[in-house]
Design a protein around this motif. Structure first.
Motif, short mmCIF file in Angstrom:
data_model
loop_
_atom_site.label_atom_id
_atom_site.label_comp_id
_atom_site.label_asym_id
_atom_site.label_seq_id
_atom_site.Cartn_x
_atom_site.Cartn_y
_atom_site.Cartn_z
N LEU A 88 -10.16 6.01 18.39
CA LEU A 88 -11.08 7.09 18.07
C LEU A 88 -11.55 7.82 19.33
CD1 LEU A 88 -12.86 8.65 16.11
CD2 LEU A 88 -14.56 6.83 16.27
N ILE A 89 -11.93 7.08 20.36
CA ILE A 89 -12.44 7.70 21.59
C ILE A 89 -11.35 8.51 22.27
CG2 ILE A 89 -13.36 7.24 23.89
CD1 ILE A 89 -14.78 4.81 22.74
N GLY A 90 -10.15 7.94 22.40
CA GLY A 90 -9.07 8.66 23.06
C GLY A 90 -8.66 9.91 22.30
N LEU A 91 -8.58 9.83 20.97
CA LEU A 91 -8.16 10.99 20.17
C LEU A 91 -9.20 12.10 20.19
CD1 LEU A 91 -6.52 9.27 17.06
CD2 LEU A 91 -5.37 10.55 18.86
N THR A 92 -10.48 11.73 20.12
CA THR A 92 -11.51 12.77 20.17
C THR A 92 -11.57 13.42 21.55
OG1 THR A 92 -13.15 11.03 20.61
CG2 THR A 92 -12.93 11.81 18.34
N ALA A 93 -11.28 12.64 22.59
CA ALA A 93 -11.24 13.23 23.93
C ALA A 93 -10.10 14.25 24.02
CB ALA A 93 -11.05 12.14 24.98
N LEU B 140 -11.69 6.03 29.80
CA LEU B 140 -12.53 6.19 28.63
C LEU B 140 -12.82 4.80 28.05
CD1 LEU B 140 -10.73 9.17 26.85
CD2 LEU B 140 -12.90 9.26 28.09
N ASP B 141 -14.10 4.51 27.86
CA ASP B 141 -14.51 3.23 27.27
C ASP B 141 -13.91 2.05 28.03
OD1 ASP B 141 -15.93 1.71 25.46
OD2 ASP B 141 -14.25 1.56 24.05
N GLY B 142 -13.83 2.18 29.35
CA GLY B 142 -13.34 1.08 30.17
C GLY B 142 -11.83 0.92 30.18
N ARG B 143 -11.09 1.89 29.62
CA ARG B 143 -9.63 1.81 29.61
C ARG B 143 -9.04 3.00 30.37
NH1 ARG B 143 -10.45 0.96 23.81
NH2 ARG B 143 -10.46 -1.28 23.35
N LEU B 144 -7.90 2.74 31.01
CA LEU B 144 -7.23 3.75 31.82
C LEU B 144 -6.16 4.46 30.98
CD1 LEU B 144 -6.81 4.95 34.71
CD2 LEU B 144 -5.10 3.15 35.07
N TYR B 145 -6.16 5.79 31.03
CA TYR B 145 -5.17 6.59 30.32
C TYR B 145 -4.52 7.58 31.29
CZ TYR B 145 -7.60 4.84 26.18
OH TYR B 145 -8.16 4.03 25.24
N ALA B 146 -3.25 7.92 31.01
CA ALA B 146 -2.52 8.84 31.88
C ALA B 146 -2.17 10.15 31.18
CB ALA B 146 -1.24 8.17 32.39
N HIS C 199 -0.53 10.65 28.08
CA HIS C 199 0.66 10.76 27.23
C HIS C 199 0.62 9.88 25.99
CE1 HIS C 199 2.49 13.19 30.33
NE2 HIS C 199 2.18 12.26 31.22
N SER C 200 -0.28 8.92 25.93
CA SER C 200 -0.42 8.07 24.76
C SER C 200 -1.74 7.31 24.86
CB SER C 200 0.74 7.07 24.65
OG SER C 200 0.54 6.16 23.58
N THR C 201 -2.32 6.99 23.70
CA THR C 201 -3.56 6.21 23.69
C THR C 201 -3.34 4.84 23.04
OG1 THR C 201 -4.20 7.19 21.56
CG2 THR C 201 -4.99 8.27 23.58
N THR C 202 -2.08 4.49 22.80
CA THR C 202 -1.79 3.25 22.09
C THR C 202 -2.21 2.02 22.87
OG1 THR C 202 -0.04 1.97 20.99
CG2 THR C 202 0.55 3.07 23.03
N LEU C 203 -2.55 0.99 22.13
CA LEU C 203 -2.85 -0.32 22.70
C LEU C 203 -1.92 -1.40 22.13
CD1 LEU C 203 -6.74 -0.22 22.44
CD2 LEU C 203 -5.40 0.13 24.50
N THR C 204 -1.08 -1.00 21.18
CA THR C 204 -0.27 -2.00 20.48
C THR C 204 1.21 -1.67 20.36
OG1 THR C 204 -0.81 -0.96 18.35
CG2 THR C 204 -2.25 -2.75 19.09
N ASP C 205 1.59 -0.38 20.42
CA ASP C 205 3.00 -0.02 20.22
C ASP C 205 3.89 -0.72 21.24
OD1 ASP C 205 2.21 1.54 18.19
OD2 ASP C 205 2.48 3.46 19.21
N GLN C 206 5.08 -1.10 20.83
CA GLN C 206 5.99 -1.86 21.69
C GLN C 206 7.16 -1.00 22.15
OE1 GLN C 206 6.77 -6.12 20.83
NE2 GLN C 206 8.92 -5.54 20.68
N GLU D 267 -3.37 -5.18 30.02
CA GLU D 267 -3.47 -5.24 31.47
C GLU D 267 -3.25 -3.87 32.11
OE1 GLU D 267 -4.45 -7.93 33.10
OE2 GLU D 267 -4.64 -8.91 31.14
N LEU D 268 -2.32 -3.07 31.53
CA LEU D 268 -2.06 -1.74 32.08
C LEU D 268 -3.28 -0.84 31.95
CD1 LEU D 268 1.57 -0.99 30.77
CD2 LEU D 268 0.89 -1.29 33.16
N ARG D 269 -4.05 -1.04 30.88
CA ARG D 269 -5.22 -0.17 30.63
C ARG D 269 -6.43 -0.53 31.49
NH1 ARG D 269 -3.24 4.29 28.31
NH2 ARG D 269 -2.29 3.94 26.27
N LYS D 270 -6.35 -1.59 32.26
CA LYS D 270 -7.48 -1.96 33.12
C LYS D 270 -7.54 -1.04 34.33
CE LYS D 270 -7.69 -6.85 31.79
NZ LYS D 270 -7.59 -8.27 32.27
N PRO D 271 -8.63 -0.30 34.52
CA PRO D 271 -8.71 0.65 35.63
C PRO D 271 -8.58 0.03 37.00
CG PRO D 271 -10.45 1.05 34.02
CD PRO D 271 -9.82 -0.27 33.67
N GLY D 272 -9.12 -1.17 37.16
CA GLY D 272 -9.12 -1.79 38.48
C GLY D 272 -7.83 -2.48 38.84
N GLY D 273 -6.85 -2.52 37.92
CA GLY D 273 -5.60 -3.21 38.18
C GLY D 273 -5.81 -4.69 38.27
#
Length: 262
Positions: A73-78, A180-186, A188-195, A256-262
């Protein structure tokens, strides 16, 4: 997986990015357009227009899709806020005029009294069509005047907001990082589960490449194609974070990829 039509070439890049993400959320949910319409307050024809780039969806529609389909929700509204601030070109204005006309027709058709048109209204149909055509012409003329009056600001805006599209005609995708909400985005996608693994060629792969490079592992290019170099970079990243180094990006690797601090 839906077989989507190509988006209009004149579609604003920021709106295109939003539509691509909405398509991915819809595909991931497995819902048909009819099922999506039955679970939201928007008709099947409205969703078809939104997901084919014929009209920019309202914020409420984006929020409902995120709730119904399990999207971010947060990523899509952004993404919607960025798309909503984009300047509307002649194609978008004409599409919006057509969309408004189609929505009015849908609403009229759904009204019980409209099932039996009155005789006095038959002669007005050509007049209504003419009004729609004239309105579309006025919108296009207004856009043309605005473009000529402010060429520098529009060119500067285009230079800032341009991103490659999911048609893969471009060789390289940019990385626009945001948290956004403690997650890193680049961007091109907001997925957290797609493989994704070797052989995948979608814009979400560019998200993987941007993020893995941000964490210090070079995929040898941001091209949206999951090849051997991307797999090697993902494996190195996975080893460094104590994950199974299978080279496949799934929920645990996304976390792990979405963690801003690596």
């Amino acid at each position: 997986m839906s077989r989507w039509k190509a988006l209009p070439e004149a579609l604003d890049p920021q709106v295109r990015r939003l539509v691509v993400q909405l398509r991915q959320v819809k595909d991931h949910s497995g819902l048909s357009l009819a099922a999506l319409a039955s679970r939201t307050s928007y008709s099947r024809s409205s969703w078809e227009r939104y997901l084919n780039g014929k009209a920019t969806p309202p914020r409420h529609a984006v929020e409902k899709m995120a709730q119904v389909c399990g999207g971010d929700l947060i990523g899509l509204t952004a993404l919607w806020e960025v798309a909503a601030s984009a300047p509307a070109g002649p194609h978008a204005q004409q599409a919006q005029a057509q969309s408004a006309s189609a929505s009015a027709s849908d609403q009229t058709a759904s009204t019980p009294g409209s099932l039996r048109p009155r005789r006095g209204l038959r002669g007005r149909r050509p007049m209504v069509a003419a009004v729609v055509v004239v309105a579309a012409g006025i919108l296009c003329a207004a856009w043309s005047w605005t473009s000529s009056a402010q060429p520098e600001s529009r060119e500067a805006k285009a230079a800032i907001t341009h991103v490659p599209t999911s048609s893969y005609s471009a060789k390289t995708f940019p990385c626009h990082f945001t948290v956004l909400d403690g997650r890193l985005y680049a961007g091109h996608s907001t997925t957290l589960t797609d493989q994704y693994g070797v052989g995948a060629t979608v814009e979400a792969v560019a998200e993987v490449q941007c993020l893995v490079r941000r964490h210090g592992f070079d995929p040898k290019g941001i091209d949206g194609s999951f090849g051997p170099n991307t797999r090697a970079a993902v494996q190195e990243f996975q080893r460094s974070h104590g994950l199974d180094a299978d080279g496949i990006v799934g929920p645990m690797t996304w976390r792990e990829l979405r963690k801003p601090g690596g």
